[in-house]
Design a protein around this motif. Structure first.
Motif, PDB file in Angstrom:
ATOM      1  N   LEU A  69       0.272   3.189  -7.105  1.00 47.32           N
ATOM      2  CA  LEU A  69       1.150   2.795  -6.011  1.00 47.32           C
ATOM      3  C   LEU A  69       0.415   1.914  -5.005  1.00 47.32           C
ATOM      4  O   LEU A  69      -0.790   2.061  -4.784  1.00 47.32           O
ATOM      5  CB  LEU A  69       1.708   4.030  -5.317  1.00 47.32           C
ATOM      6  N   ARG A  85      -0.225   1.338  -1.443  1.00 40.72           N
ATOM      7  CA  ARG A  85      -0.130   2.191  -0.243  1.00 40.72           C
ATOM      8  C   ARG A  85       0.567   1.469   0.908  1.00 40.72           C
ATOM      9  O   ARG A  85       1.180   2.111   1.766  1.00 40.72           O
ATOM     10  CB  ARG A  85      -1.539   2.630   0.175  1.00 40.72           C
ATOM     11  N   ILE A 141       4.355   2.180   0.791  1.00 43.60           N
ATOM     12  CA  ILE A 141       4.804   3.574   0.859  1.00 43.60           C
ATOM     13  C   ILE A 141       4.700   4.094   2.281  1.00 43.60           C
ATOM     14  O   ILE A 141       3.663   3.947   2.935  1.00 43.60           O
ATOM     15  CB  ILE A 141       3.946   4.471  -0.065  1.00 43.60           C
ATOM     16  N   VAL A 188       3.944   6.969   3.849  1.00 44.37           N
ATOM     17  CA  VAL A 188       3.346   8.262   3.499  1.00 44.37           C
ATOM     18  C   VAL A 188       3.820   9.363   4.441  1.00 44.37           C
ATOM     19  O   VAL A 188       4.054  10.507   4.023  1.00 44.37           O
ATOM     20  CB  VAL A 188       1.806   8.153   3.510  1.00 44.37           C
ATOM     21  N   LEU A 223       7.007  11.339   3.477  1.00 48.38           N
ATOM     22  CA  LEU A 223       7.044  12.141   2.254  1.00 48.38           C
ATOM     23  C   LEU A 223       6.996  13.634   2.577  1.00 48.38           C
ATOM     24  O   LEU A 223       6.196  14.067   3.399  1.00 48.38           O
ATOM     25  CB  LEU A 223       5.887  11.760   1.334  1.00 48.38           C
ATOM     26  N   GLU A 275       9.681  12.228  -5.360  1.00 47.95           N
ATOM     27  CA  GLU A 275       9.768  12.243  -3.906  1.00 47.95           C
ATOM     28  C   GLU A 275       9.698  10.828  -3.342  1.00 47.95           C
ATOM     29  O   GLU A 275      10.489  10.445  -2.483  1.00 47.95           O
ATOM     30  CB  GLU A 275       8.628  13.100  -3.344  1.00 47.95           C
ATOM     31  N   MET A 276       8.763  10.013  -3.834  1.00 50.01           N
ATOM     32  CA  MET A 276       8.589   8.659  -3.316  1.00 50.01           C
ATOM     33  C   MET A 276       9.777   7.766  -3.674  1.00 50.01           C
ATOM     34  O   MET A 276      10.310   7.044  -2.830  1.00 50.01           O
ATOM     35  CB  MET A 276       7.295   8.046  -3.858  1.00 50.01           C
ATOM     36  N   ARG A 332      13.148   8.675  -1.832  1.00 49.00           N
ATOM     37  CA  ARG A 332      13.212   8.449  -0.387  1.00 49.00           C
ATOM     38  C   ARG A 332      13.138   6.980  -0.004  1.00 49.00           C
ATOM     39  O   ARG A 332      13.544   6.610   1.100  1.00 49.00           O
ATOM     40  CB  ARG A 332      12.078   9.211   0.312  1.00 49.00           C
ATOM     41  N   GLN A 333      12.591   6.121  -0.878  1.00 51.61           N
ATOM     42  CA  GLN A 333      12.408   4.720  -0.528  1.00 51.61           C
ATOM     43  C   GLN A 333      12.893   3.824  -1.646  1.00 51.61           C
ATOM     44  O   GLN A 333      12.892   4.207  -2.815  1.00 51.61           O
ATOM     45  CB  GLN A 333      10.925   4.430  -0.252  1.00 51.61           C
TER      46      GLN A 333
END
Length: 312
Positions: free
Chosen positions: A89, A91, A94, A96, A99, A109-110, A113-114
């Motif tokens: 990934l 960073r 994301i 973070v 999460l 989860e990632m 949510r995005q």
């Protein structure tokens, strides 16, 4: 991830079922294609989940993948293997802090949510040489709780429509039985009426945002009608057995068969009828940038030949 010093991070297990030789492939693909996440997938051409311990594990894994892709059809449109524990990934792409994972399915989860750009690379899930799997019943319960927390929307609307359709179905069946129609004939008529009504409600309230993503209306209706008709036909012998063999009253027996079929109907509609088109890039430049299949296969063969004594 917050403590990492570099832009790209890799998540993987350290038991050699995830081949470490694939790390370089994931990073190179991500950098070359400008992806946010590069997923090592067991579910695309060149990949394999043969390393799963037994048929039960494979069935559970396939079921979890089908369920999550049905619940998150748009976010997972480019990810065939959201249950994988092996991915790279960017960073910087994301959030973070946003999460809130429960259990070890961090990729889901990632992606849930995005809205992230996903590219996949095939890999062979290797045979376990030592240790025990962390996939326990407790983890399964946590996974279901996590999925419910991430998406208590589309499936709940589908359930409400299904519940309303069930009430209508049972009311029609009860009315027809009251006027002398045999219960099996009443069940068929009730099913046909509610199949059409449920489709209209799903179009307007559940899958409205996906109507322009894939099949045209007539094909959506045909697929939905044929599946529901086949599912209703399969329920008739079960209904007969409950009523004539087990002695259950016909209307409660029909309610039981409808409830059991709910998950299958939801998964089929989300994964087939309203399945979004994939957005993976397909230009000649992109195809040339991805490592050839022969190279990936050689990497996976080497990973499966790692000696038992090797430790990461």
């Amino acid at each position: 991830m917050s403590a990492a010093a570099h832009r790209w991070c890799v998540v993987m297990d350290g038991d050699l079922q995830h081949p470490p030789e694939m790390v370089g492939v994931l990073l190179e693909t991500g950098r070359t294609l400008g992806a946010d996440v590069v997923v090592a997938s067991r579910r695309i051409a060149g990949g394999s989940s043969d390393g799963l311990a037994d048929a039960r594990r494979r069935i559970v894994s396939s079921g979890a993948i089908a369920l999550t892709r049905a619940i998150f059809p748009r976010r997972l449109r480019d990810c065939t293997d959201p249950m994988t524990g092996f991915f790279a990934l960017d960073r910087e792409a994301i959030d973070v802090d946003a999460l809130r994972p429960e259990g070890f399915k961090i990729l889901l989860e990632m992606l849930a949510r995005q809205d992230l750009a996903v590219v996949e690379e095939p890999f062979v899930f290797g045979e376990r040489l030592a240790g025990e799997s962390k996939a326990t019943l407790d983890q399964g319960v946590r996974f279901l709780r996590h999925v419910a927390r991430l998406r208590f929307g589309r499936m709940s609307r589908f359930a409400l429509i299904g519940a309303a359709g069930t009430v209508v179905n049972l009311a029609i069946m009860a009315l027809l039985i009251a006027v002398g129609v045999p219960y099996l004939v009443g069940a068929v008529v009730a099913a046909l009426v509610t199949i059409v009504g449920n489709f209209v409600a799903q179009e307007l309230l559940v899958f409205r945002d996906l109507r322009d993503e894939g099949r045209p209306l007539r094909r959506r209706f045909a697929a939905s009608f044929l599946f529901n008709a086949a599912e209703a036909a399969l329920r008739l012998p079960v209904l007969w057995a409950l009523v004539d063999v087990a002695g259950v009253a016909s209307v409660p027996a029909q309610a039981v068969t409808l409830a059991v079929a709910f998950v299958a109907r939801f998964v089929f509609h989300a994964r087939v009828v309203y399945r979004p088109r994939r957005t993976r890039p397909s230009s000649p430049l992109v195809r040339a940038a991805v490592p050839p299949a022969a190279t990936r296969a050689a990497i996976n063969r080497r990973s499966r030949a790692v000696p038992r004594s090797r430790v990461l």
